[in-house]
Motif scaffolding. Sequence first.
Motif, PDB file in Angstrom:
ATOM      1  N   UNK A 102      52.775  82.792  86.261  1.00  9.03           N
ATOM      2  CA  UNK A 102      54.102  83.244  86.681  1.00  9.03           C
ATOM      3  C   UNK A 102      55.187  83.022  85.634  1.00  9.03           C
ATOM      4  N   UNK A 103      55.085  81.963  84.847  1.00 12.09           N
ATOM      5  CA  UNK A 103      56.175  81.627  83.928  1.00 12.09           C
ATOM      6  C   UNK A 103      55.860  81.864  82.453  1.00 12.09           C
ATOM      7  N   UNK A 104      54.606  81.640  82.055  1.00 11.93           N
ATOM      8  CA  UNK A 104      54.300  81.663  80.627  1.00 11.93           C
ATOM      9  C   UNK A 104      53.782  83.016  80.129  1.00 11.93           C
ATOM     10  N   UNK A 105      52.729  83.510  80.770  1.00 19.79           N
ATOM     11  CA  UNK A 105      52.123  84.747  80.272  1.00 19.79           C
ATOM     12  C   UNK A 105      53.082  85.945  80.248  1.00 19.79           C
ATOM     13  N   UNK A 106      53.994  86.102  81.238  1.00 19.79           N
ATOM     14  CA  UNK A 106      54.929  87.235  81.161  1.00 19.79           C
ATOM     15  C   UNK A 106      55.789  87.233  79.900  1.00 19.79           C
ATOM     16  N   UNK A 107      56.010  86.053  79.320  1.00 15.41           N
ATOM     17  CA  UNK A 107      56.859  85.978  78.123  1.00 15.41           C
ATOM     18  C   UNK A 107      56.154  86.518  76.887  1.00 15.41           C
ATOM     19  N   UNK A 108      54.833  86.632  76.935  1.00 14.33           N
ATOM     20  CA  UNK A 108      54.090  87.134  75.768  1.00 14.33           C
ATOM     21  C   UNK A 108      53.411  88.461  76.081  1.00 14.33           C
ATOM     22  N   UNK A 109      53.896  89.157  77.111  1.00 10.90           N
ATOM     23  CA  UNK A 109      53.254  90.404  77.534  1.00 10.90           C
ATOM     24  C   UNK A 109      53.229  91.440  76.405  1.00 10.90           C
ATOM     25  N   UNK A 110      54.341  91.577  75.700  1.00  9.70           N
ATOM     26  CA  UNK A 110      54.407  92.549  74.613  1.00  9.70           C
ATOM     27  C   UNK A 110      53.432  92.198  73.503  1.00  9.70           C
ATOM     28  N   UNK A 111      53.410  90.924  73.116  1.00  6.37           N
ATOM     29  CA  UNK A 111      52.498  90.490  72.056  1.00  6.37           C
ATOM     30  C   UNK A 111      51.043  90.652  72.495  1.00  6.37           C
ATOM     31  N   UNK A 112      50.773  90.383  73.760  1.00  6.73           N
ATOM     32  CA  UNK A 112      49.407  90.531  74.276  1.00  6.73           C
ATOM     33  C   UNK A 112      48.960  91.988  74.205  1.00  6.73           C
ATOM     34  N   UNK A 113      49.867  92.900  74.529  1.00  4.91           N
ATOM     35  CA  UNK A 113      49.502  94.319  74.467  1.00  4.91           C
ATOM     36  C   UNK A 113      49.263  94.759  73.033  1.00  4.91           C
ATOM     37  N   UNK A 114      50.101  94.302  72.108  1.00  4.75           N
ATOM     38  CA  UNK A 114      49.892  94.612  70.694  1.00  4.75           C
ATOM     39  C   UNK A 114      48.544  94.087  70.220  1.00  4.75           C
ATOM     40  N   UNK A 115      48.202  92.883  70.642  1.00  7.33           N
ATOM     41  CA  UNK A 115      46.915  92.290  70.268  1.00  7.33           C
ATOM     42  C   UNK A 115      45.765  93.073  70.883  1.00  7.33           C
ATOM     43  N   UNK A 116      45.949  93.528  72.116  1.00  3.88           N
ATOM     44  CA  UNK A 116      44.924  94.323  72.794  1.00  3.88           C
ATOM     45  C   UNK A 116      44.617  95.590  71.999  1.00  3.88           C
ATOM     46  N   UNK A 117      45.653  96.217  71.479  1.00  3.63           N
ATOM     47  CA  UNK A 117      45.473  97.426  70.668  1.00  3.63           C
ATOM     48  C   UNK A 117      44.649  97.108  69.421  1.00  3.63           C
ATOM     49  N   UNK A 118      44.960  95.985  68.785  1.00  2.67           N
ATOM     50  CA  UNK A 118      44.201  95.578  67.590  1.00  2.67           C
ATOM     51  C   UNK A 118      42.760  95.224  67.940  1.00  2.67           C
ATOM     52  N   UNK A 119      42.552  94.635  69.108  1.00  2.00           N
ATOM     53  CA  UNK A 119      41.194  94.307  69.541  1.00  2.00           C
ATOM     54  C   UNK A 119      40.364  95.579  69.755  1.00  2.00           C
ATOM     55  N   UNK A 120      40.986  96.622  70.319  1.00  2.00           N
ATOM     56  CA  UNK A 120      40.293  97.903  70.490  1.00  2.00           C
ATOM     57  C   UNK A 120      39.861  98.427  69.124  1.00  2.00           C
ATOM     58  N   UNK A 121      40.794  98.355  68.185  1.00  2.00           N
ATOM     59  CA  UNK A 121      40.516  98.793  66.815  1.00  2.00           C
ATOM     60  C   UNK A 121      39.309  98.038  66.243  1.00  2.00           C
ATOM     61  N   UNK A 122      39.324  96.712  66.411  1.00  2.00           N
ATOM     62  CA  UNK A 122      38.237  95.894  65.900  1.00  2.00           C
ATOM     63  C   UNK A 122      36.908  96.215  66.553  1.00  2.00           C
ATOM     64  N   UNK A 123      36.944  96.507  67.858  1.00  2.00           N
ATOM     65  CA  UNK A 123      35.721  96.848  68.569  1.00  2.00           C
ATOM     66  C   UNK A 123      35.110  98.152  68.082  1.00  2.00           C
ATOM     67  N   UNK A 124      35.959  99.158  67.856  1.00  2.00           N
ATOM     68  CA  UNK A 124      35.467 100.449  67.370  1.00  2.00           C
ATOM     69  C   UNK A 124      34.879 100.314  65.969  1.00  2.00           C
ATOM     70  N   UNK A 125      35.604  99.623  65.092  1.00  2.00           N
ATOM     71  CA  UNK A 125      35.122  99.427  63.728  1.00  2.00           C
ATOM     72  C   UNK A 125      33.858  98.567  63.709  1.00  2.00           C
ATOM     73  N   UNK A 126      33.822  97.562  64.563  1.00  2.00           N
ATOM     74  CA  UNK A 126      32.650  96.687  64.615  1.00  2.00           C
ATOM     75  C   UNK A 126      31.407  97.435  65.062  1.00  2.00           C
ATOM     76  N   UNK A 127      31.560  98.284  66.081  1.00  2.00           N
ATOM     77  CA  UNK A 127      30.414  99.068  66.561  1.00  2.00           C
ATOM     78  C   UNK A 127      29.915 100.004  65.473  1.00  2.00           C
ATOM     79  N   UNK A 128      30.856 100.636  64.752  1.00  2.00           N
ATOM     80  CA  UNK A 128      30.461 101.554  63.678  1.00  2.00           C
ATOM     81  C   UNK A 128      29.726 100.803  62.573  1.00  2.00           C
ATOM     82  N   UNK A 129      30.220  99.599  62.234  1.00  2.00           N
ATOM     83  CA  UNK A 129      29.572  98.802  61.199  1.00  2.00           C
ATOM     84  C   UNK A 129      28.170  98.376  61.589  1.00  2.00           C
ATOM     85  N   UNK A 130      28.008  97.892  62.828  1.00  2.00           N
ATOM     86  CA  UNK A 130      26.685  97.477  63.293  1.00  2.00           C
ATOM     87  C   UNK A 130      25.725  98.664  63.358  1.00  2.00           C
TER      88      UNK A 130
END
Length: 280
Positions: free
Chosen positions: A186-214
Amino acid sequence: MLLTMIKPLFKNKKFIIGITIFLFFLLSGLLGPYFYKVDPTQMSWDFEQSPSANHPLGTDTYGRDILAQLLHGIRSSLYVGFLAAIISLVIGSIIGSLAAVKRGIIDDILMAITNIVLTTPSILIAILIASYLRVRSLEVVAVILGLFQWPWYARAIRAQLMSVMSREYVYLSKMAGYSDLRLVVEDLLPTIATYAFMSFVLFINGGIMGEAGLSLIGLGPTQGISLGLMLQWSVLMDGIRRGLWWWFVPPGIAIVAVTASLMVISTTMDEVFNPRLREE
């Protein structure tokens, strides 16, 4: 509130370009197979045919339709990326928030684990794990990739949440008897919602590149079709040397376009929401 938060993004031309490209490929992967109803695994006598009316992107060595493979491959690669991103985000959020709230010995243990995973060559560990698995579904590949992407995110949100912990409303919540879980949610995670979404986008990127590499080294999914597998098949059948451009160029363009668009989206969000990077 959500509309107010994202409204500035749609005033940024780079974000509009990035999100448009990403949505194009996302919709292609989701809806394309329903409109282009060709079995990507069906073989025919049209071996290695260049693009034509019957096969808009040509065929491979086994006569399989490249466009059908591309549409299904985009869907599979995005699925791996999203699933890996969810796994990384959940692990990083749990470890980072627990470390910030608990402090002390728990913080030390969690950060020690984080540092170990962070300094470990994750791609080598992923290769090692994948090599021991004879059958690798898309989900298994996503789990392998998701287990090693989170450390930098956990460290970042731990630092941000530790600064939030000193704020007045957090003390009031503690005085009101909030449990650690309720405090985090209720108090902590909402304060980093924007950063979490930005990180989520980068994680998607990493997953796609990782699958292609493997997939390129033969350790990708053993079932289904992905963009990485399309590239692997073209390499194995010497399609690049023999000039079968319609086989390896489309998946290559798709991987580059999707990952580049995700990078643009993440960078633009950082520029818009980070005051220090915001243009005057």
